[in-house]
Design an enzyme around this catalytic site. Structure first.
Site, mmCIF file in Angstrom:
data_model
loop_
_atom_site.group_PDB
_atom_site.id
_atom_site.type_symbol
_atom_site.label_atom_id
_atom_site.label_comp_id
_atom_site.label_asym_id
_atom_site.label_seq_id
_atom_site.Cartn_x
_atom_site.Cartn_y
_atom_site.Cartn_z
ATOM 1 N N ARG A 54 31.947 16.634 -11.659
ATOM 2 C CA ARG A 54 32.042 17.080 -10.274
ATOM 3 C C ARG A 54 33.417 16.852 -9.642
ATOM 4 O O ARG A 54 33.976 17.764 -9.025
ATOM 5 C CB ARG A 54 30.987 16.381 -9.396
ATOM 6 C CG ARG A 54 29.615 16.972 -9.488
ATOM 7 C CD ARG A 54 28.566 15.897 -9.365
ATOM 8 N NE ARG A 54 28.602 15.077 -10.556
ATOM 9 C CZ ARG A 54 27.932 15.382 -11.675
ATOM 10 N NH1 ARG A 54 27.153 16.413 -11.707
ATOM 11 N NH2 ARG A 54 28.042 14.623 -12.758
ATOM 12 N N THR A 55 33.939 15.655 -9.763
ATOM 13 C CA THR A 55 35.191 15.366 -9.051
ATOM 14 C C THR A 55 36.312 16.233 -9.611
ATOM 15 O O THR A 55 37.056 16.882 -8.858
ATOM 16 C CB THR A 55 35.526 13.857 -9.188
ATOM 17 O OG1 THR A 55 34.372 13.099 -8.829
ATOM 18 C CG2 THR A 55 36.694 13.483 -8.290
ATOM 19 N N LYS A 83 48.893 7.283 -27.820
ATOM 20 C CA LYS A 83 50.050 6.678 -28.510
ATOM 21 C C LYS A 83 50.463 5.373 -27.836
ATOM 22 O O LYS A 83 51.454 4.764 -28.205
ATOM 23 C CB LYS A 83 51.237 7.648 -28.482
ATOM 24 C CG LYS A 83 50.970 8.982 -29.147
ATOM 25 C CD LYS A 83 52.173 9.902 -28.939
ATOM 26 C CE LYS A 83 51.823 11.353 -29.213
ATOM 27 N NZ LYS A 83 52.804 12.281 -28.630
ATOM 28 N N ARG A 104 41.469 9.406 -11.699
ATOM 29 C CA ARG A 104 40.267 8.623 -12.007
ATOM 30 C C ARG A 104 40.624 7.701 -13.154
ATOM 31 O O ARG A 104 41.199 8.142 -14.163
ATOM 32 C CB ARG A 104 39.082 9.498 -12.393
ATOM 33 C CG ARG A 104 37.939 8.642 -12.961
ATOM 34 C CD ARG A 104 36.661 9.346 -13.060
ATOM 35 N NE ARG A 104 36.136 9.691 -11.749
ATOM 36 C CZ ARG A 104 34.944 10.240 -11.549
ATOM 37 N NH1 ARG A 104 34.164 10.495 -12.575
ATOM 38 N NH2 ARG A 104 34.527 10.538 -10.339
ATOM 39 N N HIS A 132 35.667 5.308 -4.097
ATOM 40 C CA HIS A 132 35.613 6.736 -4.422
ATOM 41 C C HIS A 132 35.633 7.506 -3.081
ATOM 42 O O HIS A 132 34.644 8.124 -2.695
ATOM 43 C CB HIS A 132 34.332 7.016 -5.222
ATOM 44 C CG HIS A 132 34.314 8.309 -5.978
ATOM 45 N ND1 HIS A 132 35.251 9.317 -5.810
ATOM 46 C CD2 HIS A 132 33.428 8.773 -6.921
ATOM 47 C CE1 HIS A 132 34.949 10.333 -6.604
ATOM 48 N NE2 HIS A 132 33.861 10.029 -7.290
HETATM 49 N N1 CP Z 1 30.026 12.066 -8.254
HETATM 50 C C1 CP Z 1 30.942 11.999 -9.248
HETATM 51 O O1 CP Z 1 31.966 11.300 -9.137
HETATM 52 O O2 CP Z 1 30.654 12.782 -10.326
HETATM 53 P P1 CP Z 1 31.574 12.918 -11.608
HETATM 54 O O3 CP Z 1 31.623 11.570 -12.287
HETATM 55 O O4 CP Z 1 30.939 13.981 -12.451
HETATM 56 O O5 CP Z 1 32.962 13.302 -11.136
#
Ligand code: CP
Length: 311
Positions: A54-55, A83, A104, A132
């Site tokens: 999603r993100t 590496k 992320r 988040h």
């Molecule tokens: N909600 C969320 O962060 O989903 P993903 O881990 O798929 O990005």
């Protein structure tokens, strides 16, 4: 240029409200009904050191629907991370290539570290068990879309210890006057320092291990996955796996207006027989990631969203 978004502390309440209003206006653009190239010529770096659907995809969708473009770090196995390249050096590359980056990373604090290393704005797409904030923007949008306000009874359930979505969301909701109920087994309870922070800012907090007794008073049930990948010991995970499950039969005494949210992915926390009830909002919530992130990207570039999109 500094418009990093590392935690919700980087946004004032007024900024959050303005972003939610912008997100609302951008719905026809997210649905592909209107093309609005506000970010033409801009390039986003999607830097995902942990899995994401999603993100990563909603940032890419947001950028492309607004006429911008995206480059992806791609699979770690095909990058120079294998590496031994450091996060600092990798982020220095994207700092040169792109105009903004989403990071992320499994390490808490990685987004701030990257922001300190880069000139371009960094958006925290989830840093380990930390925060988040872009998820929080879509969560707030979803709650406001359903209820028209945020000062509600919000029940957060599941892995509150490692759950970065609930860490960010609880901070934001407390600033808008929500009553928060945290439901988790003792080993996955909300970190004490977060509870102390929330209480210092006057938040009304209830802590419990029982989901069912807390359903009738809830305006929002926010389910979360027990995050197997954060446990050092699989036996500890197995003790709490599947501990909270919601199914249609649990919803007899809930408020008609109550909504069920989940940042997704779900494992077994919400039975699929809930999906067709009027309470289920988790797929709408995931879609709202596009408008929330569009609004954030426009903010990063100082681009105003027109008052009437598509007219
Ligand atoms: N909600 C969320 O962060 O989903 P993903 O881990 O798929 O990005």
């Amino acid at each position: 240029m500094a418009a990093d978004l590392i935690t919700m502390d980087d946004l004032t309440n007024e900024e959050i409200e303005a972003l939610l209003n912008d997100a609302e206006k951008l719905l026809p653009v997210a649905k592909g009904e209107v093309y609005l190239p506000l970010l033409e010529g801009k390039l986003l770096g999607n830097m995902f050191f942990e899995p994401s659907t999603r993100t990563r995809m909603s940032f890419e969708t947001a950028m492309k629907r607004l006429g911008g473009n995206v480059v992806n770090l791609g699979a770690l196995a095909s990058s120079s991370v294998t590496k031994g390249e450091t996060l600092f050096d990798t982020m220095k590359m994207v700092d040169g290539y792109c105009d903004v980056a989403v990071l992320r990373h499994p390490r808490q604090g990685a987004a701030q570290y990257a922001a300190d290393a880069c000139e371009i704005p960094i958006m925290n797409g989830g840093d380990g068990a930390g925060y988040h904030p872009t998820q929080t923007m879509l969560d707030l949008f979803t709650i406001r879309q359903a209820h028209g306000r945020l000062d509600l009874n919000v029940v957060m359930v599941g892995d509150l210890r490692y759950g970065r979505t609930v860490h960010s969301l609880s901070h934001a909701l407390s600033r808008f006057g929500a009553n928060l109920t945290f439901i988790a087994p003792a080993s996955l309870s909300m970190p004490e320092e977060i509870i102390e922070d929330l209480q210092k800012s006057g938040a009304n907090i209830t802590v419990s291990e029982d989901l069912l007794s807390n359903l009738p008073n809830a305006d929002v049930i926010y389910m979360t996955r027990i995050q197997k990948e954060r446990f050092a010991d699989e036996d500890e995970y197995l003790k709490v796996a599947g501990i909270y499950k919601l199914s249609r039969s649990n919803l007899k005494d809930v408020k008609e207006s109550m909504i069920i949210m989940h940042p997704l992915p779900r494992i077994d926390e919400i039975h699929p027989n809930v999906d067709n009830t009027p309470h289920a909002r988790y797929f709408d919530q995931a879609f709202n990631g596009v408008v929330a992130r569009m609004a954030l990207l426009c903010r990063v570039f100082g681009v105003s969203v027109p008052k009437e999109v598509g007219k």
